[in-house]
Design a protein around this motif. Structure first.
Motif, short mmCIF file in Angstrom:
data_model
loop_
_atom_site.label_atom_id
_atom_site.label_comp_id
_atom_site.label_asym_id
_atom_site.label_seq_id
_atom_site.Cartn_x
_atom_site.Cartn_y
_atom_site.Cartn_z
N PHE A 36 7.46 53.14 -39.57
CA PHE A 36 7.28 54.42 -40.24
C PHE A 36 6.20 55.24 -39.55
CE2 PHE A 36 9.09 51.64 -43.40
CZ PHE A 36 10.03 52.44 -44.02
N GLU A 37 6.32 56.55 -39.68
CA GLU A 37 5.31 57.45 -39.14
C GLU A 37 5.03 58.54 -40.17
OE1 GLU A 37 8.37 60.19 -36.49
OE2 GLU A 37 7.03 58.79 -35.48
N LEU A 38 3.94 59.24 -39.97
CA LEU A 38 3.53 60.28 -40.90
C LEU A 38 4.47 61.48 -40.77
CD1 LEU A 38 1.32 60.96 -42.97
CD2 LEU A 38 0.03 62.01 -41.13
N ALA A 39 4.98 61.98 -41.88
CA ALA A 39 5.93 63.09 -41.88
C ALA A 39 5.29 64.41 -42.26
CB ALA A 39 7.07 62.78 -42.84
N ILE A 40 4.06 64.37 -42.76
CA ILE A 40 3.39 65.61 -43.18
C ILE A 40 2.10 65.77 -42.39
CG2 ILE A 40 4.33 65.59 -45.52
CD1 ILE A 40 1.66 64.45 -46.49
N ASP A 41 1.48 66.92 -42.55
CA ASP A 41 0.20 67.19 -41.92
C ASP A 41 -0.86 66.28 -42.54
OD1 ASP A 41 -1.73 68.42 -40.34
OD2 ASP A 41 -2.13 69.96 -41.86
N THR A 42 -1.78 65.82 -41.73
CA THR A 42 -2.81 64.91 -42.24
C THR A 42 -3.67 65.56 -43.32
OG1 THR A 42 -4.29 65.55 -40.43
CG2 THR A 42 -2.97 63.56 -40.12
N ALA A 43 -3.78 66.89 -43.31
CA ALA A 43 -4.59 67.58 -44.33
C ALA A 43 -3.92 67.51 -45.70
CB ALA A 43 -4.79 69.03 -43.93
N LYS A 44 -2.63 67.22 -45.74
CA LYS A 44 -1.91 67.16 -47.01
C LYS A 44 -1.89 65.77 -47.62
CE LYS A 44 1.07 71.08 -46.03
NZ LYS A 44 2.45 71.53 -45.88
N LEU A 45 -2.46 64.79 -46.93
CA LEU A 45 -2.54 63.44 -47.51
C LEU A 45 -3.46 63.45 -48.72
CD1 LEU A 45 -2.82 61.10 -44.41
CD2 LEU A 45 -1.03 61.09 -46.12
N THR A 46 -3.10 62.69 -49.72
CA THR A 46 -3.91 62.65 -50.94
C THR A 46 -4.46 61.24 -51.15
OG1 THR A 46 -2.03 62.07 -52.33
CG2 THR A 46 -2.47 64.42 -52.02
N VAL A 47 -5.36 61.15 -52.10
CA VAL A 47 -5.94 59.86 -52.46
C VAL A 47 -4.84 58.93 -52.98
CG1 VAL A 47 -7.55 58.72 -54.04
CG2 VAL A 47 -8.20 60.85 -52.94
N LYS A 48 -3.89 59.50 -53.71
CA LYS A 48 -2.79 58.70 -54.24
C LYS A 48 -1.96 58.09 -53.10
CE LYS A 48 0.60 59.05 -57.93
NZ LYS A 48 1.20 59.94 -58.92
N ASP A 49 -1.72 58.88 -52.05
CA ASP A 49 -0.99 58.37 -50.89
C ASP A 49 -1.77 57.24 -50.22
OD1 ASP A 49 0.89 60.37 -51.37
OD2 ASP A 49 -0.07 61.76 -49.97
N VAL A 79 8.43 57.56 -48.64
CA VAL A 79 9.47 58.28 -47.92
C VAL A 79 10.12 59.32 -48.83
CG1 VAL A 79 11.74 58.06 -46.80
CG2 VAL A 79 9.92 56.44 -46.25
N LYS A 80 10.39 58.95 -50.09
CA LYS A 80 10.98 59.88 -51.05
C LYS A 80 10.05 61.07 -51.29
CE LYS A 80 13.86 56.75 -53.75
NZ LYS A 80 14.03 56.11 -55.07
N LYS A 81 8.76 60.82 -51.32
CA LYS A 81 7.79 61.89 -51.54
C LYS A 81 7.66 62.76 -50.30
CE LYS A 81 3.08 62.73 -53.05
NZ LYS A 81 1.76 62.16 -53.23
#
Length: 130
Positions: free
Chosen positions: A83-96, A116-118
């Motif tokens: 797997f790889e990151l699909a969004i910008d790193t700035a959009k990562l959250t604590v929940k992720d 992946v669903k998120k």
């Protein structure tokens, strides 16, 4: 001497007492009703503040990450290999981040499926070698 005698006589007299105003039953009821409305408004405001603070506490889990947490999340994603990151790193959250930590701890594939669903992760595709 007359002045002294007059002063002594005046001190023996009681000073006039102020008039005591009587309050009607309607005025008392109006005052009590006003106080009850004020108290109810105060209670409602405190309940509203508590509800708002509870909502904010739930939203705290979606705060963005610090740079150090982002680095840690990226290393956890690298450990997944497929797997790889699909969004910008700035959009990562604590929940992720918490989900990534849980995956690396328990190796539960369902966690990755949820990420992946998120839209946080996507599958890597092996590049064909020609």
């Amino acid at each position: 001497m007359k002045g002294i005698l007059e002063r002594l006589r005046n001190t023996n007299q009681k000073p006039p007492q102020p008039e005591v105003k009587s309050v009607s039953q309607e005025q008392v009821e109006a005052i009590v009703a006003a106080k009850l409305r004020e108290h109810a408004a105060t209670i409602e405001q405190s309940v509203t503040e508590k509800v708002n603070s509870a909502v904010q506490a739930q939203d705290q889990e979606d705060y963005s990450l610090t740079p150090k947490q982002v680095e840690f999340a990226l290393t956890l994603i690298e450990k997944t290999r497929n797997f790889e990151l699909a969004i910008d790193t700035a959009k990562l959250t604590v929940k992720d981040l918490n989900r990534l930590i849980a995956y690396n701890k328990f190796k539960n594939k369902g966690i990755l499926v949820n990420l992946v669903k998120k839209g946080v992760l996507k599958r890597k595709f092996d590049k064909p070698s020609f």
